[in-house]
Design a protein around this motif. Sequence first.
Motif, PDB file in Angstrom:
ATOM      1  N   CYS A 170     -60.003 -92.016  60.088  1.00  0.00           N
ATOM      2  CA  CYS A 170     -59.718 -91.533  58.725  1.00  0.00           C
ATOM      3  C   CYS A 170     -58.230 -91.265  58.593  1.00  0.00           C
ATOM      4  O   CYS A 170     -57.470 -91.392  59.555  1.00  0.00           O
ATOM      5  CB  CYS A 170     -60.523 -90.268  58.430  1.00  0.00           C
ATOM      6  N   SER A 171     -57.844 -90.869  57.411  1.00  0.00           N
ATOM      7  CA  SER A 171     -56.437 -90.557  57.146  1.00  0.00           C
ATOM      8  C   SER A 171     -56.087 -89.175  57.683  1.00  0.00           C
ATOM      9  O   SER A 171     -56.955 -88.293  57.755  1.00  0.00           O
ATOM     10  CB  SER A 171     -56.230 -90.583  55.634  1.00  0.00           C
ATOM     11  N   GLY A 172     -54.822 -88.978  57.992  1.00  0.00           N
ATOM     12  CA  GLY A 172     -54.333 -87.637  58.319  1.00  0.00           C
ATOM     13  C   GLY A 172     -54.519 -86.680  57.146  1.00  0.00           C
ATOM     14  O   GLY A 172     -54.460 -85.468  57.310  1.00  0.00           O
ATOM     15  N   SER A 177     -63.739 -81.419  56.200  1.00  0.00           N
ATOM     16  CA  SER A 177     -65.175 -81.634  56.458  1.00  0.00           C
ATOM     17  C   SER A 177     -65.418 -82.860  57.341  1.00  0.00           C
ATOM     18  O   SER A 177     -66.478 -82.956  57.971  1.00  0.00           O
ATOM     19  CB  SER A 177     -65.950 -81.769  55.146  1.00  0.00           C
ATOM     20  N   ILE A 178     -64.472 -83.782  57.384  1.00  0.00           N
ATOM     21  CA  ILE A 178     -64.664 -84.942  58.277  1.00  0.00           C
ATOM     22  C   ILE A 178     -64.576 -84.474  59.729  1.00  0.00           C
ATOM     23  O   ILE A 178     -65.397 -84.855  60.568  1.00  0.00           O
ATOM     24  CB  ILE A 178     -63.601 -86.046  57.989  1.00  0.00           C
ATOM     25  N   ARG A 179     -63.611 -83.597  60.000  1.00  0.00           N
ATOM     26  CA  ARG A 179     -63.512 -83.060  61.360  1.00  0.00           C
ATOM     27  C   ARG A 179     -64.718 -82.169  61.668  1.00  0.00           C
ATOM     28  O   ARG A 179     -65.237 -82.162  62.775  1.00  0.00           O
ATOM     29  CB  ARG A 179     -62.191 -82.307  61.553  1.00  0.00           C
ATOM     30  N   ALA A 180     -65.170 -81.430  60.659  1.00  0.00           N
ATOM     31  CA  ALA A 180     -66.358 -80.572  60.867  1.00  0.00           C
ATOM     32  C   ALA A 180     -67.581 -81.440  61.183  1.00  0.00           C
ATOM     33  O   ALA A 180     -68.361 -81.126  62.097  1.00  0.00           O
ATOM     34  CB  ALA A 180     -66.605 -79.713  59.628  1.00  0.00           C
ATOM     35  N   ILE A 216     -64.948 -96.152  59.020  1.00  0.00           N
ATOM     36  CA  ILE A 216     -63.672 -95.741  58.425  1.00  0.00           C
ATOM     37  C   ILE A 216     -64.025 -94.869  57.224  1.00  0.00           C
ATOM     38  O   ILE A 216     -64.915 -95.212  56.439  1.00  0.00           O
ATOM     39  CB  ILE A 216     -62.862 -96.969  57.943  1.00  0.00           C
ATOM     40  N   VAL A 217     -63.328 -93.730  57.105  1.00  0.00           N
ATOM     41  CA  VAL A 217     -63.500 -92.887  55.913  1.00  0.00           C
ATOM     42  C   VAL A 217     -62.254 -93.041  55.057  1.00  0.00           C
ATOM     43  O   VAL A 217     -61.141 -92.761  55.515  1.00  0.00           O
ATOM     44  CB  VAL A 217     -63.688 -91.405  56.284  1.00  0.00           C
ATOM     45  N   ALA A 218     -62.436 -93.496  53.830  1.00  0.00           N
ATOM     46  CA  ALA A 218     -61.301 -93.630  52.905  1.00  0.00           C
ATOM     47  C   ALA A 218     -61.334 -92.484  51.899  1.00  0.00           C
ATOM     48  O   ALA A 218     -62.398 -92.123  51.394  1.00  0.00           O
ATOM     49  CB  ALA A 218     -61.389 -94.965  52.176  1.00  0.00           C
ATOM     50  N   ASN A 219     -60.175 -91.930  51.626  1.00  0.00           N
ATOM     51  CA  ASN A 219     -60.067 -90.901  50.590  1.00  0.00           C
ATOM     52  C   ASN A 219     -60.055 -91.544  49.216  1.00  0.00           C
ATOM     53  O   ASN A 219     -59.263 -92.468  48.970  1.00  0.00           O
ATOM     54  CB  ASN A 219     -58.745 -90.132  50.732  1.00  0.00           C
ATOM     55  N   LEU A 245     -67.825 -98.516  55.963  1.00  0.00           N
ATOM     56  CA  LEU A 245     -66.754 -97.905  55.167  1.00  0.00           C
ATOM     57  C   LEU A 245     -67.369 -96.834  54.269  1.00  0.00           C
ATOM     58  O   LEU A 245     -68.201 -97.134  53.410  1.00  0.00           O
ATOM     59  CB  LEU A 245     -66.035 -98.964  54.323  1.00  0.00           C
ATOM     60  N   HIS A 246     -66.948 -95.582  54.494  1.00  0.00           N
ATOM     61  CA  HIS A 246     -67.432 -94.458  53.680  1.00  0.00           C
ATOM     62  C   HIS A 246     -66.302 -93.973  52.781  1.00  0.00           C
ATOM     63  O   HIS A 246     -65.168 -93.826  53.226  1.00  0.00           O
ATOM     64  CB  HIS A 246     -67.912 -93.322  54.597  1.00  0.00           C
ATOM     65  N   ILE A 247     -66.638 -93.717  51.523  1.00  0.00           N
ATOM     66  CA  ILE A 247     -65.632 -93.235  50.571  1.00  0.00           C
ATOM     67  C   ILE A 247     -65.852 -91.750  50.332  1.00  0.00           C
ATOM     68  O   ILE A 247     -66.883 -91.345  49.776  1.00  0.00           O
ATOM     69  CB  ILE A 247     -65.752 -93.973  49.205  1.00  0.00           C
ATOM     70  N   ASP A 248     -64.873 -90.929  50.739  1.00  0.00           N
ATOM     71  CA  ASP A 248     -64.937 -89.501  50.428  1.00  0.00           C
ATOM     72  C   ASP A 248     -64.262 -89.288  49.072  1.00  0.00           C
ATOM     73  O   ASP A 248     -63.051 -89.124  48.981  1.00  0.00           O
ATOM     74  CB  ASP A 248     -64.265 -88.658  51.509  1.00  0.00           C
ATOM     75  N   GLY A 249     -65.107 -89.289  48.045  1.00  0.00           N
ATOM     76  CA  GLY A 249     -64.595 -89.073  46.688  1.00  0.00           C
ATOM     77  C   GLY A 249     -65.106 -87.765  46.118  1.00  0.00           C
ATOM     78  O   GLY A 249     -65.297 -87.655  44.908  1.00  0.00           O
TER      79      GLY A 249
END
Length: 443
Positions: A170-172, A177-180, A216-219, A245-249
Amino acid sequence: MKSAFPFSQKLIAGILDWTRQRIQGGQDPTHGAQSFDALEPQLGGSITEDGIGGKAAFGLFTDVIVPSTRPFGHPTSLSYVASAPSQAALSFDAALGAAGIFAGNWDGGAGAIHAENQALHWLADLAGWGDTAGGVFVAGGTLGNLCALHAARDWKSRRIRRPDRWAVLCSGEAHSSIRAAASVMDIDVIEATPDDKGRMSAQSAHAVMKPNVFAIVANAGATNCGAVDDISGLADLAEEHDLWLHIDGAYGLAAIADPQTRPVFAGIDRAHSLIVDPHKWLFAPYDSCALVYRNAADAANAHGQSAVYLDAVDKTHWNPSDYALHLTRRARGLPFWYSLATHGTKAYGDAIATTIATAQAIADGIAQMDGLDLLLGPQLSVILFRPTAMSSEDMDAWAERHRRSGALLCLPTTWHGEKVFRLCIVNPETDPDDVLAILKSLT
Ligand SMILES: Cc1ncc(COP(=O)(O)O)c(C=O)c1O
């Protein structure tokens, strides 16, 4: 028969009356958190053997509990990611509570689940997904991200031999919640370096790619800066490496409802899952996160529960517990469905466009004000700025003063190692002139 819990009709009327007035009158911006020491003398001891009675308990709610909460639904609440539920959604939510629907399976909640799915399909259609798409409403983005990543790992584990440790890329600027979620799943997190606006490119993701990555998690709207990653480039990369590919929107994907902004999310049609929280920028009350999979069957493989007492569950229709980590649930997507059904999708797109225009007007005003530096934005509706001659302590004091008076909730954050102010606008009723008049006091 005598009720175990007798309750007066007058009190029911009183509670409903307060509810009506609250929905019509809105929230009081001067309300806010109180200390434990202030709350304890009033709320401590409220649980007694004989009960304090409905009138006294409701009095504690109206006079102590509500005033000591932050009115996130007020148009001057521009920190965190606030909320702006429509009156339709709020009043319907009260009715939904009274309806007492069990929406954990089709038998208990068929009508409610079917209606929730209409709202989920609207989102899936906007993403360009077909008939195989589907999902469920969960409590929030944190749980939505966890459930999507669990489905993603399960999907990948059917395609390759299990590595020693799985990893998500994922992005910096990815949400905490991604780290959680990674911690719950006991997997590694690989962070790609975002560009100067906080966006992750396919090149930066490629640079840190490893063989144990499964997703991959994209913001689609990073919390701190509003950035939308290069979803199209990341979809190419995901395809190349056979990754989910997961989109965290959770916050920002709501903007896909605005036809003008929609192209920012190009490539989302090739993602495998998305989340967006209606309680953030889709005008619904707490709490709901729309979790949608492009191919819902992938999620059912990961999430479906089985037990003898579940054998009777009707799985021929839609079974919500197949798509996330839960069994019992309220139909928490229904207030969103009701508001969307009431007002229509065009009103939704227009309201999002209004907030984006408001954010632009505030950013323009900041840029023109001597004594303020506009640092970033608006990307979607997040703005970062800094008073040129104010100490860190003075920034804190200014924020606290305006938070307490109810004039503006604008809190500091950190951007590129520096303390800055952040605004996040999700309320179409926020008035840019009012906000700019208050920001003037920073100069
Ligand atoms: C991008 C993003 N992802 C996930 C979340 C977590 O959502 P929730 O607070 O509903 O758990 C947030 C919350 O602000 C967010 O902005």
